[in-house]
Every structure is written in C-alpha cells, then in structure tokens.
Write an enzyme that holds these catalytic residues in place. Structure first.
Site, PDB file in Angstrom:
ATOM      1  N   GLY A 159       0.811  -1.220   0.000  1.00 21.71           N
ATOM      2  CA  GLY A 159       0.000   0.000   0.000  1.00 21.71           C
ATOM      3  C   GLY A 159       0.845   1.271   0.000  1.00 21.71           C
ATOM      4  O   GLY A 159       2.081   1.227   0.117  1.00 21.71           O
ATOM      5  N   GLN A 160       0.151   2.387  -0.107  1.00 21.06           N
ATOM      6  CA  GLN A 160       0.812   3.703  -0.120  1.00 21.06           C
ATOM      7  C   GLN A 160       1.730   3.898   1.102  1.00 21.06           C
ATOM      8  O   GLN A 160       2.909   4.247   0.969  1.00 21.06           O
ATOM      9  CB  GLN A 160      -0.265   4.790  -0.115  1.00 21.06           C
ATOM     10  CG  GLN A 160       0.254   6.181   0.258  1.00 21.06           C
ATOM     11  CD  GLN A 160      -0.839   7.217   0.399  1.00 21.06           C
ATOM     12  OE1 GLN A 160      -1.009   8.016  -0.494  1.00 21.06           O
ATOM     13  NE2 GLN A 160      -1.567   7.220   1.502  1.00 21.06           N
ATOM     14  N   ALA A 200      -1.784  -3.132   7.249  1.00 21.83           N
ATOM     15  CA  ALA A 200      -2.659  -3.880   6.336  1.00 21.83           C
ATOM     16  C   ALA A 200      -4.116  -3.730   6.738  1.00 21.83           C
ATOM     17  O   ALA A 200      -4.441  -3.741   7.924  1.00 21.83           O
ATOM     18  CB  ALA A 200      -2.282  -5.357   6.344  1.00 21.83           C
ATOM     19  N   THR A 208      -7.668   5.242  12.646  1.00 20.36           N
ATOM     20  CA  THR A 208      -8.081   6.181  11.597  1.00 20.36           C
ATOM     21  C   THR A 208      -9.129   7.189  12.054  1.00 20.36           C
ATOM     22  O   THR A 208      -9.947   6.901  12.934  1.00 20.36           O
ATOM     23  CB  THR A 208      -8.660   5.406  10.389  1.00 20.36           C
ATOM     24  OG1 THR A 208      -9.331   6.318   9.518  1.00 20.36           O
ATOM     25  CG2 THR A 208      -9.690   4.382  10.818  1.00 20.36           C
ATOM     26  N   GLU A 262     -11.668   7.854  10.453  1.00 20.33           N
ATOM     27  CA  GLU A 262     -13.002   7.330  10.120  1.00 20.33           C
ATOM     28  C   GLU A 262     -13.736   6.855  11.376  1.00 20.33           C
ATOM     29  O   GLU A 262     -14.954   6.691  11.361  1.00 20.33           O
ATOM     30  CB  GLU A 262     -12.882   6.161   9.137  1.00 20.33           C
ATOM     31  CG  GLU A 262     -12.843   6.564   7.681  1.00 20.33           C
ATOM     32  CD  GLU A 262     -14.181   7.067   7.149  1.00 20.33           C
ATOM     33  OE1 GLU A 262     -15.186   6.383   7.347  1.00 20.33           O
ATOM     34  OE2 GLU A 262     -14.204   8.150   6.559  1.00 20.33           O
ATOM     35  N   TYR A 309     -16.038  -0.309   7.590  1.00 20.05           N
ATOM     36  CA  TYR A 309     -14.600  -0.070   7.742  1.00 20.05           C
ATOM     37  C   TYR A 309     -14.307   0.644   9.064  1.00 20.05           C
ATOM     38  O   TYR A 309     -13.441   0.226   9.840  1.00 20.05           O
ATOM     39  CB  TYR A 309     -14.097   0.765   6.553  1.00 20.05           C
ATOM     40  CG  TYR A 309     -12.727   1.362   6.769  1.00 20.05           C
ATOM     41  CD1 TYR A 309     -11.585   0.594   6.614  1.00 20.05           C
ATOM     42  CD2 TYR A 309     -12.575   2.705   7.135  1.00 20.05           C
ATOM     43  CE1 TYR A 309     -10.321   1.129   6.826  1.00 20.05           C
ATOM     44  CE2 TYR A 309     -11.325   3.254   7.343  1.00 20.05           C
ATOM     45  CZ  TYR A 309     -10.208   2.462   7.194  1.00 20.05           C
ATOM     46  OH  TYR A 309      -8.961   2.998   7.418  1.00 20.05           O
ATOM     47  N   LYS A 327     -12.222  -0.800  12.213  1.00 18.18           N
ATOM     48  CA  LYS A 327     -11.027  -0.082  12.700  1.00 18.18           C
ATOM     49  C   LYS A 327     -11.170   0.252  14.183  1.00 18.18           C
ATOM     50  O   LYS A 327     -10.186   0.274  14.924  1.00 18.18           O
ATOM     51  CB  LYS A 327     -10.814   1.200  11.891  1.00 18.18           C
ATOM     52  CG  LYS A 327     -10.061   0.982  10.594  1.00 18.18           C
ATOM     53  CD  LYS A 327      -8.571   0.758  10.852  1.00 18.18           C
ATOM     54  CE  LYS A 327      -7.770   0.607   9.577  1.00 18.18           C
ATOM     55  NZ  LYS A 327      -6.363   0.252   9.822  1.00 18.18           N
ATOM     56  N   ARG A 333      -0.928   7.007  -3.856  1.00 20.07           N
ATOM     57  CA  ARG A 333      -2.313   6.704  -3.480  1.00 20.07           C
ATOM     58  C   ARG A 333      -2.985   5.883  -4.574  1.00 20.07           C
ATOM     59  O   ARG A 333      -2.776   6.130  -5.781  1.00 20.07           O
ATOM     60  CB  ARG A 333      -3.038   8.041  -3.302  1.00 20.07           C
ATOM     61  CG  ARG A 333      -4.391   7.988  -2.659  1.00 20.07           C
ATOM     62  CD  ARG A 333      -4.363   7.378  -1.311  1.00 20.07           C
ATOM     63  NE  ARG A 333      -5.358   7.956  -0.421  1.00 20.07           N
ATOM     64  CZ  ARG A 333      -5.940   7.261   0.566  1.00 20.07           C
ATOM     65  NH1 ARG A 333      -5.621   5.996   0.774  1.00 20.07           N
ATOM     66  NH2 ARG A 333      -6.797   7.857   1.366  1.00 20.07           N
TER      67      ARG A 333
HETATM   68  O1  G4F Z   1     -10.955   9.178  -0.924  1.00 13.27           O
HETATM   69  P1  G4F Z   1     -12.019   8.517  -0.154  1.00 13.27           P
HETATM   70  O2  G4F Z   1     -12.469   7.187  -0.637  1.00 13.27           O
HETATM   71  O3  G4F Z   1     -11.502   8.479   1.351  1.00 13.27           O
HETATM   72  P2  G4F Z   1     -12.257   8.281   2.756  1.00 13.27           P
HETATM   73  O4  G4F Z   1     -13.568   7.620   2.600  1.00 13.27           O
HETATM   74  O5  G4F Z   1     -12.252   9.607   3.456  1.00 13.27           O
HETATM   75  O6  G4F Z   1     -11.294   7.270   3.509  1.00 13.27           O
HETATM   76  C1  G4F Z   1      -9.873   7.439   3.492  1.00 13.27           C
HETATM   77  O7  G4F Z   1      -9.458   8.167   4.619  1.00 13.27           O
HETATM   78  C2  G4F Z   1      -9.677   7.524   5.888  1.00 13.27           C
HETATM   79  C3  G4F Z   1      -9.154   8.453   6.983  1.00 13.27           C
HETATM   80  O8  G4F Z   1     -10.176   9.333   7.362  1.00 13.27           O
HETATM   81  C4  G4F Z   1      -8.968   6.185   5.893  1.00 13.27           C
HETATM   82  F1  G4F Z   1      -9.176   5.565   7.089  1.00 13.27           F
HETATM   83  C5  G4F Z   1      -9.487   5.321   4.757  1.00 13.27           C
HETATM   84  O9  G4F Z   1      -8.784   4.079   4.734  1.00 13.27           O
HETATM   85  C6  G4F Z   1      -9.238   6.048   3.446  1.00 13.27           C
HETATM   86  O10 G4F Z   1      -7.849   6.177   3.276  1.00 13.27           O
HETATM   87  O11 G4F Z   1     -13.331   9.437  -0.097  1.00 13.27           O
HETATM   88  C7  G4F Z   1     -13.265  10.770   0.362  1.00 13.27           C
HETATM   89  C8  G4F Z   1     -14.597  11.429   0.125  1.00 13.27           C
HETATM   90  C9  G4F Z   1     -15.803  10.646   0.656  1.00 13.27           C
HETATM   91  O12 G4F Z   1     -16.692  11.556   1.248  1.00 13.27           O
HETATM   92  C10 G4F Z   1     -16.441  10.037  -0.583  1.00 13.27           C
HETATM   93  O13 G4F Z   1     -17.834   9.782  -0.458  1.00 13.27           O
HETATM   94  O14 G4F Z   1     -14.821  11.527  -1.288  1.00 13.27           O
HETATM   95  C11 G4F Z   1     -16.167  11.152  -1.574  1.00 13.27           C
HETATM   96  N1  G4F Z   1     -16.236  10.757  -2.985  1.00 13.27           N
HETATM   97  C12 G4F Z   1     -16.995  11.386  -3.935  1.00 13.27           C
HETATM   98  N2  G4F Z   1     -16.822  10.766  -5.116  1.00 13.27           N
HETATM   99  C13 G4F Z   1     -15.585   9.738  -3.562  1.00 13.27           C
HETATM  100  C14 G4F Z   1     -15.949   9.740  -4.899  1.00 13.27           C
HETATM  101  N3  G4F Z   1     -14.715   8.836  -3.054  1.00 13.27           N
HETATM  102  C15 G4F Z   1     -14.184   7.917  -3.896  1.00 13.27           C
HETATM  103  N4  G4F Z   1     -13.297   7.025  -3.411  1.00 13.27           N
HETATM  104  N5  G4F Z   1     -14.531   7.883  -5.235  1.00 13.27           N
HETATM  105  C16 G4F Z   1     -15.421   8.780  -5.780  1.00 13.27           C
HETATM  106  O15 G4F Z   1     -15.708   8.721  -6.968  1.00 13.27           O
END
Ligand code: G4F
Length: 330
Positions: free
Chosen positions: A13-14, A81, A127, A129, A155, A159, A190
C-alpha cells in the site's frame, strides 16, 4: 548499536512504500508481509523497494502471522494492512471485519504467543473514520485523542475494534502498542480508487486529451487532507516514543472535494471544472462522513511532529506526478 528490524503488514500500500523508504534510510532491516500466491503487486514492490524482504502471509491466517513474526524477529511491527476503502467495506462488510478488525487481534496475538510481548513494539494504524463527522461529537477545533467515536461504515467499525483491542493489549499485557489516529493522507502512491488520486489522474488525462469526463459521487464532504510522507514520519516518531499512547496526525485544515477539484484543474490551466465532472450515484455511500477535521496538537507538542506539505502543495505534487505518468501514454 545492533541493526533494528521492522515488519510491515500492508507493504504493497501507499503507506507501506513510504514507511519502507524511511526505515531503510534510518538503517533498519525491513520485512514486508505480502498476501496470496502470485500477488500482482509483488513484482512492483520488488522493483520499487528492493531492500525489503517479503514474507508471505495474511492477516486472517494466524499461522502465517506467527511464521512471519518468527522469521523477521522484529523490534517493531507496523500493522498497516487493512481493507481500507470505505465504499468497498459497505459491499464486503464481513471480509472487512475479518481483515481490518480481527486481523489486528491476530497480529497482536502473533507477537504475544511467540514470546515477544515485551521486546517488540507494535504500531496500529487507527483512523479518523472512527470519529464519523456527525454534528453532536464534532469539536470546533478538530477531533483529538479524547473525542467520542461514532464510526459510519463497516470499515470504521472494524477499525474501532482494532483500536480498542490494541489499547486492551497495552493495558492487559503491558505491550508497547501505539495507535496513530491518522486523518486522510494522500500522495503520488495513493490508489486510483481514492477520490484525490482519482481526480489528479483524471485531470492529467483530460489535459492530455486521453479522457473527456470524470464521474464522482458527492462533492460536498470535507476532509483533513495531508501528505502521506509526512504521516509515516509521525508513525515512526510515535513508535520511538518512550511510552505507548494514542496520537492524532492531521493538518488542522479541512477542504471539500470541490476545493480539491478547483485546485487540481487550475494546475493544468482549466478554470472551470464543472463541464468535465459528472455526478454518479455509483460512488455514493449508504452513510457519509460529512466533515473531518483533526487537532494534531498532542503529536506536535510531545513528538515534535509537524506536517510539511500543505493542501495546495499536496494537490500540486499529485497533479505533476500524474501528468508525468500519463504523458508516457501519448
Ligand atoms: O478518498 P475517499 O475514498 O476516502 P475516505 O472515505 O475519506 O477514507 C480514506 O481516509 C480515511 C481516513 O479518514 C482512511 F481511514 C481510509 O482508509 C481512506 O484512506 O473518499 C473521500 C470522500 C468521501 O466523502 C467520498 O464519499 O470523497 C467522496 N467521494 C466522492 N466521489 C468519492 C468519490 N470517493 C471515492 N473514493 N470515489 C469517488 O468517486
């Protein structure tokens, strides 16, 4: 001083990549746990991180973890992981519980039953989250180590189990188990399934004429986005601290996905991103975390940790990287 040894789970992973580089530069012997037969990422890891010795193993397979700990005989274990994509965890909640939740217990037990409870330090990747971003538990100046948890996804729930079992092993067996509560951290490594990299990759492709639109879910959620390289330095610092504890790593700023889009498109000279971005319900989640903002004061005061890359700097370096990568396709 004898060479120190570290075992990293989640080496593909990253964070596994950034941390391996840091530990190698600090003179560690680095082992990485890699999952499955013919893992498609194995060749890439071997090329990118040639100094890492790979050991086959899986967080759901206790025997393989005992073998990995016996082989590496680590001074420090970094448990990075996890099934880490929040959207994916809604579709595969039981697998997420097994890997991201119970997998932490398996790692701790592997350290304990091999007689290393006193000798080996464990870092657990907790995290932001776990906080959930709802109005009632959101402090104005950001979540800290004392804030109330209210996870909003399978998730986040898994966690939170990992976080509490890590603390339980600290309290029950006196093990050095430290928990880094990390807010979102991004960068060139990423995965493309996360929103920041999905955007910077698409921006580069749109600029180069390789793609015309970008499909996203909700654009209003806000995240406290930092640079992964800064955050793995924090992981290492907290594992070197004289006492196992919990530490929040964050920037103390929060930005919406719209703001990320604006900066990313501006990097390639596009002032208005709206014509290129389409909404797709496929990327929405059954429950959303509206806003995350962290307060990293404790890590700053006690560990001397400070993030170096700011929000515009993060977007700039990710877009520049993806432009360079995508230019190879034309
Ligand atoms: O990039 P995301 O998928 O990250 P998210 O859900 O914040 O989780 C990441 O950060 C956490 C730490 O707070 C980690 F624990 C976790 O493992 C991961 O690294 O989504 C960020 C935001 C969300 O609100 C999501 O609903 O972006 C919004 N979003 C809008 N469109 C999208 C999309 N997310 C993704 N992945 N893809 C989209 O098309």
């Amino acid at each position: 001083m004898a060479q120190r040894t570290a075992l990293i789970t989640g080496i593909t992973g990253q964070d596994g990549g950034h941390l391996s580089e840091l530990l190698h530069a600090e003179g560690y012997r680095v082992f990485g746990l890699i999952r499955g037969q013919n893992n498609p990422r194995q060749m890439a890891v071997e090329a990118e991180l040639p100094y890492v010795s790979l050991i086959e193993g899986d967080l759901t397979d206790m025997t393989s973890l005992v073998r990995a700990v016996d082989t590496a005989d680590p001074d420090e274990v970094y448990n990075l992981a996890a099934i880490s994509h929040v959207g994916y965890s809604f579709k595969n909640p039981t697998l997420t519980a097994d890997v991201t939740g119970k997998g932490v217990l398996n790692v701790l037990e592997a350290v304990r039953v091999t007689g290393r409870a006193e000798a080996t330090r464990v870092y657990q990747a907790s995290t932001s989250e776990m906080f959930g971003g709802l109005d009632y538990n959101r402090p104005g100046n950001g979540y800290n180590e004392e804030s109330l948890f209210h996870p909003r996804s399978p998730y986040g729930v898994a966690k939170l189990y990992g976080h509490w079992i890590a603390k339980n092993y600290r309290e029950s067996y006196g093990m050095f188990v430290t928990c880094g509560i990390l807010f979102n951290h991004e960068g060139e490594r990423r995965g493309l399934e996360f929103v920041t990299r999905k955007i910077t990759n698409a921006v580069a492709r749109i600029k180069l004429g390789l793609q015309s639109t970008l499909e996203l879910g909700d654009l209003w959620p806000k995240r406290d986005w930092g640079y992964a390289g800064d955050y793995v330095r924090g992981m290492w610092l907290m594992t070197q601290h004289h006492k196992a504890d919990d530490f929040v790593l964050a920037t103390g700023e929060t930005h919406s996905i719209e703001e990320f889009l604006t900066l990313a498109f501006a990097e390639v000279g596009i002032d208005d991103w709206r014509p290129y971005v389409k909404h797709s319900a496929a990327f929405m989640r059954p429950a959303e975390v509206d806003i995350l903002l962290g307060d990293p004061s404790k890590a700053e005061d006690i560990l001397g940790w400070k993030r170096e890359v700011d929000f515009p700097g993060l977007v700039r370096r990710m877009v520049a990287h993806d432009l360079a990568v995508q230019s190879r396709h034309i």
